[in-house]
Design a protein around this motif. Sequence first.
Motif: not given
Length: 303
Positions: A91-117
């Motif tokens: 989505t344009p969110y990645f094009n514009y923010y480069g992943g910052e928003l995704e990581f911030k929102l996952m952190s707010m939701m309390g994710y414990d871990a992710s692997t790398i795709g």
Amino acid sequence: MKRRDFIEKTAAGTTLVGLGLSMSSFKSLDTKQLTILHTNDVHSYIDPFPADHPRNPNMGGVVKRAQLIEAIRKENSNILLLDAGDIFQGTPYFNYYGGELEFKLMSMMGYDASTIGNHDFDNGLQGLHAQLPHASFDFISANYDFKNTILAPFVKPYKIFNKNGIKVGVFGLGVELNGLVDKKMYEETVYNDPVETAQDMVRILKKEEKCDLIICLSHLGYNYKNEPNKICDLKLAATTKDIDMIIGGHTHTFLDKPTVVKNLDNREVLVNQVGCYGINLGRIDVFFDSDKNKTHQGRSIVV
């Protein structure tokens, strides 16, 4: 034993039987529940699908997922929240923010871990590295060797979580990058055989760390019917030992409930994946008795 003590104990036992209980029934009081919540291939879908979408009207979205996760946490605080990769790109969110928003929102939701795709390399190692300060969760990948790259200090092969006395080992596996990702994006990252790597991880987590539950967080893909020799989650489960659960991604496979596969020891392995774009949230409840024996149930929840 005195006659009075005998009468009191006998009366108590009779009361329990009258209630349909036996002394063994109280073992259930020792049962511990661990709830695994998981996503995969969200691909920067922050907003829900529009109401007029032909396939997924009003489905998905970070707000609804966060509300669902919070509701489950109120039901059971003993939770692991995991993601199986491809957080980026779509989505344009990645094009514009480069992943910052995704990581911030996952952190707010309390994710414990992710692997790398594979799509998490789309802005190169430098792009992924630049966003890591926004992630409060851990990145784990055992078969991507980052030792000669900028990611070396930040990605670990596995992570151990202690949840209410239950020791959970989680390790990550990624898909072959050659031919899938431009070499300049992953630079000196070395891809190692996932089956051999999984066996090494299991030896460490089961034999050395004495984990009660072992989870593989995989971005290998669920199955490849037209490529029978290609490693996938189903094949990984069948050709290894001591993995209890494989939470997968990459192939955007929608499963209503986990697939059960018999491993080399003829023991059951749960394999699950919940499609893509944050449409579903996976839930697997694992119950441990006082001897750490496990039972489980799992399903996908529409967000």
